[in-house]
Design an enzyme around this catalytic site. Structure first.
Site, PDB file in Angstrom:
ATOM      1  N   LYS A  25      23.868 -40.961  23.369  1.00  0.00           N
ATOM      2  CA  LYS A  25      23.980 -41.281  24.576  1.00  0.00           C
ATOM      3  C   LYS A  25      22.679 -41.638  25.184  1.00  0.00           C
ATOM      4  CE  LYS A  25      26.541 -38.205  26.654  1.00  0.00           C
ATOM      5  NZ  LYS A  25      26.935 -36.941  27.378  1.00  0.00           N
ATOM      6  N   LYS A  31      21.538 -29.665  22.448  1.00  0.00           N
ATOM      7  CA  LYS A  31      22.277 -29.218  23.103  1.00  0.00           C
ATOM      8  C   LYS A  31      22.124 -27.573  22.930  1.00  0.00           C
ATOM      9  CE  LYS A  31      25.437 -30.501  25.990  1.00  0.00           C
ATOM     10  NZ  LYS A  31      25.466 -31.712  27.050  1.00  0.00           N
TER      11      LYS A  31
END
Length: 539
Positions: A150, A162
């Protein structure tokens, strides 16, 4: 898939399709082969991301070999290209954390959490922290990989990361959540998984400004107590803690901007049987949290009609339209969309997302659209506000049936884009526009005075002075750009440029409506070029 290739070559004058099918057939076949579904038709989320990556890597490999340069044999070039592609794919670091907390009733409970750093080709790593009972190590690793791709797609200089904590935040008091958040932050800090130049978390599902403020405070009062940049250790903070205007709505605004790029492109709308523009197009949103709410707002302002909203505890429908501000106000008061007077409860046995509409925005969680339900979806545009809502089997079905899927790694990149702006603000220690705000305002007034004096010298002042009245649009901007204006402008520029790059790649590789593969190829090429230029420190 082959249906899309053949259909695409027959659309005259379309910006979608560039090279003849024969030039890319072999390369595309290798990409398709990597996506063979077989028995594992519905892979786990972790395997989904790997499968999408493998498909794109197989398609782009020949191009990377051809562009490698140098005098070495092609076999050696291919070996090196494959080596870099293998390096990009796995998560580089994953930490598992378990710690006890004392509940308000005195009970001791063990909390499990994870943080994955997928790639450190660029520092810091960037990615949210989610609180969910469905969290797992593999989910966190998959999400960290998506963050890498991304960031690459929208040209944000971060590696992907994450974190997840396996709790349902609704079951804990505010004091308990603060203890969990601060303890999790301490554990990440102790292991070197947090810092302004190392790893910078952000909000995700189940977390928000409050949790980010706790994390920033924890870092600043421990490891970062001598670091002037300590509050750059996390983004998505409240304004008072160094946050930035426009961050809360950034992901939803990004979804809207992503849809805008493609819905105004005549060639794509012709391919799916819609007319360009938002005018009176209908949409349904799955999930009315932060992303779903702000996506609904911006689509509504652009002229689209929200006819349905689905949440975890119920769904509402109104063919004449649902006003997003009224629904937001209702939810703030009642804590749910159920019972909203501006729409009827959706009582059909099937899901609301199967209703007829032009645009579907899945903004809840991953794997919501799969082989068992994709054939029921009637929308012609699917804008992935959530991460991984569409499985490979569903993705294949949509490509074969001319449904435009705007993929998650581009569509919901607004959040990390504005997080990047916040991070830069924290490092620069000054708000955007503060140094130029007064100067721009005075310069604009001097410009108006200059025009007035020029006209008066030319035509005289016998009838009095010639007033120069700024237009309404200029009057709004005469004082210069505020921080929010700069953030919105930067986000729009990023989403527009990234969309154009995806379109060019789709045309280059004759991918038709397969925007997901085009976006993955863009991400892979950029990361590959970084490794190709930088080399490996230790091999």
């Amino acid at each position: 898939m082959w249906h899309m290739l053949k259909a695409s070559s027959r659309l005259p004058g379309s910006a979608l399709f560039g090279k003849p099918v024969q030039q890319v057939a072999a390369r595309f076949a290798r990409g398709c082969a990597s996506m063979e579904l077989g028995e594992d038709e519905e892979p786990t989320f972790f395997k989904m991301v790997d499968r999408f990556y493998d498909k794109a890597a197989a398609i782009v490999e020949d191009t990377l070999v051809a562009e490698y340069g140098g005098q070495m044999p092609e076999v050696e070039k291919r070996k090196r290209v494959k080596g870099i592609l293998k390096t990009i794919k796995p998560a580089h670091h994953t930490i598992s954390i378990s710690f006890p907390i004392k509940r308000d009733n005195g009970e001791i409970e063990m909390i499990d959490g994870w943080r994955a750093q997928h790639s450190q080709h660029l520092s810091p790593c960037k990615g949210g922290i989610r609180y969910s009972e469905d969290c797992s190590r593999d989910e966190v690793r998959a999400l960290s990989a998506l963050m890498t791709y991304k960031c690459s797609v929208v040209d944000i200089p971060f590696g992907g990361a994450k974190a997840g904590v396996r709790i349902n935040p609704k079951k804990y008091s505010e004091d308990e959540l603060e203890r969990i958040t601060r303890r999790f932050a301490v554990e990440l800090i102790k292991k070197g998984f947090m810092g302004p130049g190392v790893d910078v978390p952000a909000p995700d599902m189940g977390t928000g400004e409050r949790e980010m403020s706790w994390i920033a405070s924890t870092y600043a009062k421990t490891l970062g107590y001598l670091d002037i940049n300590a509050y750059a250790c996390v983004t998505g903070k409240p304004i008072s803690q160094g946050g930035i205007h426009g961050r809360v709505s950034a992901t939803g605004r990004g979804v809207f901007l992503a849809v805008e790029q493609f819905i105004n492109e005549a060639s794509y709308m012709s391919a799916i049987g819609l007319t360009p523009g938002f005018g009176r197009k209908t949409f349904i949103v799955q999930g009315f949290g932060n992303v779903g709410l702000h996506t609904t707002r911006y689509l509504h302002r652009a002229g689209a009609l929200c006819i349905g909203v689905q949440e975890w505890d119920g769904a509402i429908y109104n063919a004449d339209g649902i006003h997003p501000k009224e629904l937001e106000d209702y939810k703030l008061v009642h804590g749910t969309i159920v019972g909203f007077p501006g729409a009827e409860a959706y009582t059909k046995e099937d899901s609301l997302i199967y209703e007829q509409c032009d645009i579907l925005v899945p903004a809840a969680s991953e794997r919501q659209i799969h082989s068992q339900n994709c054939h029921k979806i009637k929308a012609k545009i699917i804008a992935e506000g959530a991460n991984g809502p569409t499985t490979p089997a569903a993705d294949k079905h949509f490509l074969e049936n001319n449904v435009l899927v705007i993929p998650d790694l581009y569509c919901n990149a607004g959040g990390v884009t504005v997080s990047y702006f916040e991070w830069l603000k924290n490092l620069n220690h000054v708000s955007y526009g503060r140094l130029t705000f007064k100067y721009e305002r005075e310069s604009n007034y001097h410009l108006l005075e200059s025009v007035q004096h020029s006209l008066e010298r030319r035509f005289g002042k016998s009838g009095g002075g010639i007033p120069i009245v700024p237009s309404e649009a200029f009057q709004e901007k005469i004082a210069g750009a505020s921080e929010k204006d700069i953030v919105h402008s930067g986000l729009a520029f990023t989403m527009e440029g990234s969309a154009r790059a995806i379109m060019r790649t789709a045309m280059k590789y004759n991918l038709g409506l397969d925007l997901r593969t085009a976006a993955y190829i863009n991400a892979i090429e950029k990361i590959y070029n970084f490794y190709r230029a930088a080399g490996f420190t230790f091999t």
